[in-house]
Motif scaffolding. Structure first.
Motif: not given
Ligand code: URP
Ligand code: ZN
Ligand code: ZN
Length: 477
Positions: A16, A262, A313-314, A373, A377-378, A381-382, A386, A466
């Motif tokens: 990312a 988000f 975000t995603v 991202e 990645t996001n 994380k969300a 991650h 996040l």
């Protein structure tokens, strides 16, 4: 003896934040070394300077989700995970849906039975809360969050799923107390019902009227209300499958007012329009019936802009697999049902990554880092996966995609789902995953599916990262 189980040589690794040239050393399913001139591997793959990204993390897909009869999900965990793997996705988070009157725990246990021994890639579960009884709110939900089911979807529409505003507040309050992620399907149910009634009374029942029953306003109002409810409770939310400008404006408004909103979008809002539901009363458009519906070219551009500038975000697939002709599908026994009885949703678990790499990255609309991202990645994380998932880093799972840049024409025949169509039939693409590696094992080599049912593992999720402030709050600090 080899130093590694697998070495990918000469990779253009993309995360990312960075792009760097390296070899990737894998042992026991994890990345253990990144560098140049790594020692020997038992297996070696020459990436020949091609881009290598983290495997996709698809955090919105429906696999073997029980439906009200006669509708059936065409994909189970076997066919759905196979399709995901062949399209470069190595982790999925589908939904364990509570039906009214059912305990959440029963829904989770049932869903584990459906997934067990079938998935070739790792998976976690979101919950769908449709019956927030005091027991669900006080006991089941907190216990399940602690066990690794740290996200749940709230519906503002669909009679069998929707919550009223008071119920939404109660569920959001649990998310706040325990640091979980609330995902919201934002469409105004009563507006849809009223518009549907008027269309039916006028004899307007063809698939294209699905879009007339769910205009942008319907999404805008619900998005605004969801943001207001989250502000009242003081909890972050993630608005799923955002389709166009009016919802985007509400999300920008919320962010501008300091709220943690988000947002997720899906390829159907970049590549389909309402015209795909039909420009006349043809029934073929049923293939593209999903909610919210696809909009128009101008709204597609708004979504592209939101991907590039950080609004989203995603990007997930919202893979909702119903056959067109087959059992339990959109054209049951050849009957043309009114638009409000067509199962909502389209397949896309295998096409998400290639559509975005081809048209987003190679089309010059987003950078390779932004692609990673948004697709890996996001999402990781969300939903608390991650850095084990969603990146290329020492210690993380060796979930990787080596990209082939080549011209191809997308057809349903090349896909691995169990659905009898793709909404993207005939589309020209400039790339497809050449190799997909899931925890160090090649599951797709560009022409063959090489995964095994049951090789994927269930992943309990941590709390969203996040949101560091929320984690501290949940820990009582
Ligand atoms: O039409 C859609 N999106 N179907 C799947 C269910 C949902 O609301 O995400
Ligand atoms: Zn939804
Ligand atoms: Zn969905």
């Amino acid at each position: 003896m080899a130093d590694f189980d697998l070495v990918i040589r000469n990779a253009q690794a993309v995360t990312a934040s960075d792009i760097f040239h390296c070899d990737i050393g894998v042992r026991d399913g994890r990345v253990v070394q990144l560098g140049l001139g790594l020692g020997a591997g038992t297996h070696e793959i020459d990436a020949a300077g091609r881009a290598v990204t983290p495997g996709g993390v698809d955090t919105h897909c429906h696999l073997d989700q029980p439906q009200a009869p006669p509708v059936v999900s065409a994909d189970d965990f076997l066919t759905g995970s196979r399709s995901a793997a062949c399209g470069g996705t190595t982790t999925v988070i589908p939904f364990a849906a509570q039906h009214k009157g059912q305990s959440l725990r029963e829904a989770v246990d049932d869903y584990h039975r459906r997934a067990n021994g079938k998935s070739c890639i790792d998976y976690a579960f979101h919950l769908i809360v449709s019956d927030p009884t005091p027991t669900v709110l006080k006991e089941e939900l907190p216990a399940l969050i602690a066990e690794g089911y740290t996200s749940f979807k709230i519906y503002m529409t669909y009679d069998d799923m929707k919550l009223d505003d008071r119920q939404i507040l109660e569920v959001l309050d649990v998310a706040r107390s325990h640091g979980a992620m609330a995902m919201i399907h934002a469409e105004n149910s009563d507006c849809i019902a009223w518009l549907t009634g008027r269309l039916q009374a006028a004899g307007k029942t063809a698939p294209r009227y699905h879009a007339h029953a769910r205009p942008l306003l319907v999404e805008r109002e619900a998005t605004h209300r969801a943001i207001a409810l989250s502000e009242l409770v003081d909890v972050p939310i993630l608005i799923v499958h955002v389709s166009g400008r009016e919802a985007v404006e509400q999300i920008r408004w919320g962010r501008a007012h300091g709220l943690q909103v988000f947002a997720e979008t899906c390829p159907q809002y970049l590549f389909l329009t309402a015209e795909d539901l039909g420009i006349d009363d043809s029934y073929e458009g049923a293939k593209c019936v999903c909610s919210p519906p696809p909009r128009d070219k101008a709204n597609q551009q708004v979504i592209w802009d939101g991907l590039a500038d950080g609004l989203f975000t995603v990007i997930s697939s919202d893979h909702a697999p119903y056959n067109f002709e087959g059992e339990g599908g959109k054209h049951p026994a050849g009957e043309e049902v009114p638009f409000n009885h067509i199962p909502n949703g389209i397949p896309g678990i295998e096409t998400r990554m290639a559509l975005l790499w081809s048209e987003g990255v190679l089309g010059g609309r987003i950078t390779p880092q932004k692609f990673v991202e948004l697709t890996a990645t996001n999402p990781a994380k969300a939903y608390g996966l991650h850095p084990r998932k969603g990146t290329i880093a020492v210690g993380g799972d060796a979930d990787l995609v080596i990209w082939d840049e080549r011209e191809l024409v997308l057809t349903n025949g090349m896909l691995h789902h169990a659905v009898d169509y793709t909404p993207y039939e005939g589309m020209r693409l400039a790339a497809w995953p050449g190799t997909t590696i899931a925890r160090g094992q090649v599951v797709w080599d560009g022409t063959r599916y090489l995964g095994q049912a049951g090789q994927g593992r269930f992943l309990p999720c941590g709390l969203p990262t996040l949101l560091p402030a929320r984690r501290e709050m949940a820990a009582g600090r």
